[in-house]
Scaffold this motif. Structure first.
Motif, PDB file in Angstrom:
ATOM      1  N   GLU A 288       1.272   1.176   4.092  1.00 27.13           N
ATOM      2  CA  GLU A 288       2.009   2.451   4.231  1.00 27.13           C
ATOM      3  C   GLU A 288       1.044   3.587   4.555  1.00 27.13           C
ATOM      4  OE1 GLU A 288       5.533   4.371   4.533  1.00 27.13           O
ATOM      5  OE2 GLU A 288       5.297   2.266   3.989  1.00 27.13           O
ATOM      6  N   VAL A 289      -0.098   3.576   3.926  1.00 28.56           N
ATOM      7  CA  VAL A 289      -1.115   4.619   4.170  1.00 28.56           C
ATOM      8  C   VAL A 289      -1.593   4.548   5.607  1.00 28.56           C
ATOM      9  CG1 VAL A 289      -3.454   5.370   3.594  1.00 28.56           C
ATOM     10  CG2 VAL A 289      -1.860   4.775   1.771  1.00 28.56           C
ATOM     11  N   ILE A 290      -1.805   3.297   6.052  1.00 29.33           N
ATOM     12  CA  ILE A 290      -2.248   3.093   7.431  1.00 29.33           C
ATOM     13  C   ILE A 290      -1.219   3.631   8.398  1.00 29.33           C
ATOM     14  CG2 ILE A 290      -2.792   1.349   9.181  1.00 29.33           C
ATOM     15  CD1 ILE A 290      -4.987   1.766   7.136  1.00 29.33           C
ATOM     16  N   LYS A 291       0.037   3.368   8.129  1.00 28.83           N
ATOM     17  CA  LYS A 291       1.123   3.842   9.007  1.00 28.83           C
ATOM     18  C   LYS A 291       1.148   5.369   9.078  1.00 28.83           C
ATOM     19  CE  LYS A 291       4.292  -0.056   8.479  1.00 28.83           C
ATOM     20  NZ  LYS A 291       5.613  -0.479   7.972  1.00 28.83           N
ATOM     21  N   ILE A 292       0.960   5.998   7.933  1.00 29.62           N
ATOM     22  CA  ILE A 292       0.997   7.475   7.870  1.00 29.62           C
ATOM     23  C   ILE A 292      -0.152   8.064   8.683  1.00 29.62           C
ATOM     24  CG2 ILE A 292       0.708   9.473   6.340  1.00 29.62           C
ATOM     25  CD1 ILE A 292       2.215   7.829   4.187  1.00 29.62           C
ATOM     26  N   LYS A 293      -1.348   7.458   8.528  1.00 31.33           N
ATOM     27  CA  LYS A 293      -2.514   7.946   9.260  1.00 31.33           C
ATOM     28  C   LYS A 293      -2.316   7.818  10.754  1.00 31.33           C
ATOM     29  CE  LYS A 293      -6.168   7.329   5.791  1.00 31.33           C
ATOM     30  NZ  LYS A 293      -7.423   6.643   5.470  1.00 31.33           N
TER      31      LYS A 293
ATOM     32  N   ILE B  23      -2.315  10.733  13.558  1.00 31.03           N
ATOM     33  CA  ILE B  23      -3.195  10.706  14.731  1.00 31.03           C
ATOM     34  C   ILE B  23      -2.382  10.843  16.001  1.00 31.03           C
ATOM     35  CG2 ILE B  23      -4.747   9.228  16.084  1.00 31.03           C
ATOM     36  CD1 ILE B  23      -5.728   8.083  13.356  1.00 31.03           C
ATOM     37  N   LEU B  24      -1.266  10.105  16.012  1.00 34.14           N
ATOM     38  CA  LEU B  24      -0.387  10.145  17.186  1.00 34.14           C
ATOM     39  C   LEU B  24       0.147  11.557  17.425  1.00 34.14           C
ATOM     40  CD1 LEU B  24       1.036   8.605  19.444  1.00 34.14           C
ATOM     41  CD2 LEU B  24       2.909   8.113  17.824  1.00 34.14           C
ATOM     42  N   ILE B  25       0.535  12.180  16.326  1.00 33.89           N
ATOM     43  CA  ILE B  25       1.070  13.556  16.430  1.00 33.89           C
ATOM     44  C   ILE B  25      -0.027  14.486  16.942  1.00 33.89           C
ATOM     45  CG2 ILE B  25       1.887  15.546  15.098  1.00 33.89           C
ATOM     46  CD1 ILE B  25       3.344  13.473  13.278  1.00 33.89           C
TER      47      ILE B  25
END
Length: 475
Positions: free
Chosen positions: A9-14, A18-20
């Motif tokens: 989940e943390v990886i997904k948020i990061k 980054i994408l944003i």
């Protein structure tokens, strides 16, 4: 399992963040690039070209706007309408886009600017109406206005009565047309022309020009002209004869008054033209010969003044002049007679002497009598007397045909062998072959029409011993 889920989940948020950030960066770059491109292709808000606002426009739009605008050509002086010109096209065309592009680059700022900036551009099809017609019309109107205004008077160095001083400047209120038109020339391509009045200022007494004038006049003051008249030398000292003089534009302006006065004094003392003389006759008697004859010379004031002033203008401290170049006379020989004669009341020792009472002629050469003969002069009873006075032999002719009129003969034409005229009225010496009455009193009632009738036997000798310009004394 639980721990792995949290990690994922943390990886997904990061990754989302980054994408944003990347998306925002890309958007920022795009917006920034678009903004920069816009800023580089559009003028700032308060930019004018030739008085026309092109704020927010690109080069094509700005060119189109400039092209569409007409030029009013009104001229304002101190913000008041001074001259109203006719409207003309601006002269801009699509050919002018490279000029507009240069101004676009020149005005560029990274951040938007509201600063008022005015540029000038030369239209490719600009006519010469403003520079030719309007400029000339404005110049003429300024000249006309100046006629109602007081002209400034420059300070100037002046030589007066032997001293050099400076006349102070006097201010005026006339327009300085050259200075105003200089401002006009800088507004060739504006919608209208706005001028400010400039008043012509006088030359200051402290100026280099006036100081130089003073220096040149001081040099003039030290000059002298030595003017020789016959055997007498006269000094024309600048301190004494120059009543007034100035120096301007590399040239002296010298008053003639003092020089003219001195020439008058010299003429009074030495000139012989038109003056009576005390003449010693063949018999040794002294008689006064009336004034008014043609013999003699005088200095022509205008010629002498011109030469003397020219001499003062030379670099030499002392200039020597001879008056012989300046003399004049009357009658046939307008350059004067007897200038080289300094003896015998100015007639010298070679002359003809006619005595009306004696009815006799004597001719002298170098003081010696060479001819002596009886003559018959003009008829007294008809007031045709041979005129008394001091004359000169105007010219000689052999043979000659005499034409004229006399008492009893309205028009005559007679041939003579010898003729020598000595008055403006036509009196002269000639042979008179027709005359039979040679009595000493013949002139009273049977005289000539004014000439000196001479016996045929004597006339050749008379003719040969008479010389042009020599004096003829009739008393």
């Amino acid at each position: 399992m639980f721990k792995g889920s949290i990690f994922d989940e943390v990886i997904k948020i990061k990754r989302k963040k980054i994408l944003i950030a990347v998306i925002i960066g890309i958007i920022g770059i795009f917006v920034g690039s678009s903004y920069t491109y816009y800023r580089m292709t559009h003028f700032n808000k308060n930019v004018e070209i030739n008085g026309i606002n092109v704020g927010g426009l690109n080069k094509k739009q700005a060119t189109k706007k400039l092209k569409s605008k007409s030029v009013s050509n009104d001229v304002y002086l101190n913000n008041k309408l001074f001259y109203s010109g006719k409207k003309t096209v601006s002269g801009f065309s699509s050919q002018d886009q490279p000029k507009i592009q240069k101004l676009l680059k020149k005005q560029w700022t990274f951040w938007p600017s509201k600063k008022s900036v005015s540029y000038k551009a030369i239209p490719s099809k600009m006519g010469n109406y403003r520079q030719r017609e309007i400029r000339n019309a404005v110049a003429e109107k300024l000249k006309s206005e100046n006629e109602k205004r007081e002209k400034a008077v420059d300070a100037k160095a002046v030589l007066r009565d032997g001293k050099v001083g400076v006349d102070k400047a006097q201010k005026g209120n006339q327009y300085d047309i050259a200075l105003i038109l200089k401002s006009f020339n800088k507004q060739k391509y504006e919608q209208n022309v706005y001028l400010k009045s400039k008043i012509a200022q006088p030359l200051s007494a402290k100026s280099k020009t006036v100081k130089h004038e003073k220096k040149m006049l001081e040099k003039l003051l030290a000059k002298k002209v030595e003017y020789t008249v016959q055997n007498t030398k006269y000094d024309f000292d600048a301190k004494q004869v120059l009543n007034e003089a100035t120096y301007a534009n590399g040239n002296y302006q010298i008053s003639q008054t003092g020089i003219n006065k001195k020439i008058d004094e010299i003429n009074k003392a030495q000139a012989t033209l038109g003056k009576s003389i005390n003449f010693k006759t063949h018999a040794g008697k002294s008689v006064t010969v009336a004034s008014g004859g043609t013999y003699g010379w005088a200095i022509k004031n205008s010629d002498a003044i011109a030469r003397i002033i020219s001499a003062f203008k030379k670099n030499s401290t002392t200039t020597q002049l001879n008056a012989k170049s300046d003399i004049y006379g009357t009658g046939y020989l307008t350059y004067g007679t007897g200038y080289d004669n300094t003896t015998n009341e100015g007639i010298g020792n070679s002359y003809a002497e006619v005595s009306i009472s004696d009815q006799h002629l004597w001719i002298y050469k170098d003081g010696k009598e060479v001819v002596s003969t009886n003559v018959v002069t003009g008829k007294t009873s008809t007031n045709e007397d041979t005129p008394k006075g001091l004359w000169y032999v105007m010219y000689k002719e052999s043979p000659s045909v005499l034409k004229g009129s006399e008492s009893g003969s309205e028009n005559y034409s007679v041939k003579v062998n010898y003729w020598a005229q000595f008055t403006n009225s036509g009196c002269g010496f000639h042979d008179a072959s027709w005359r039979t009455n040679w009595a000493s009193n013949a002139y009273l009632n049977d005289g000539s029409g004014g000439c000196v009738n001479t016996p045929v036997s004597q006339m050749k000798s008379v003719y040969d011993n008479l010389s042009q310009a020599e004096a003829v004394v009739v008393y």
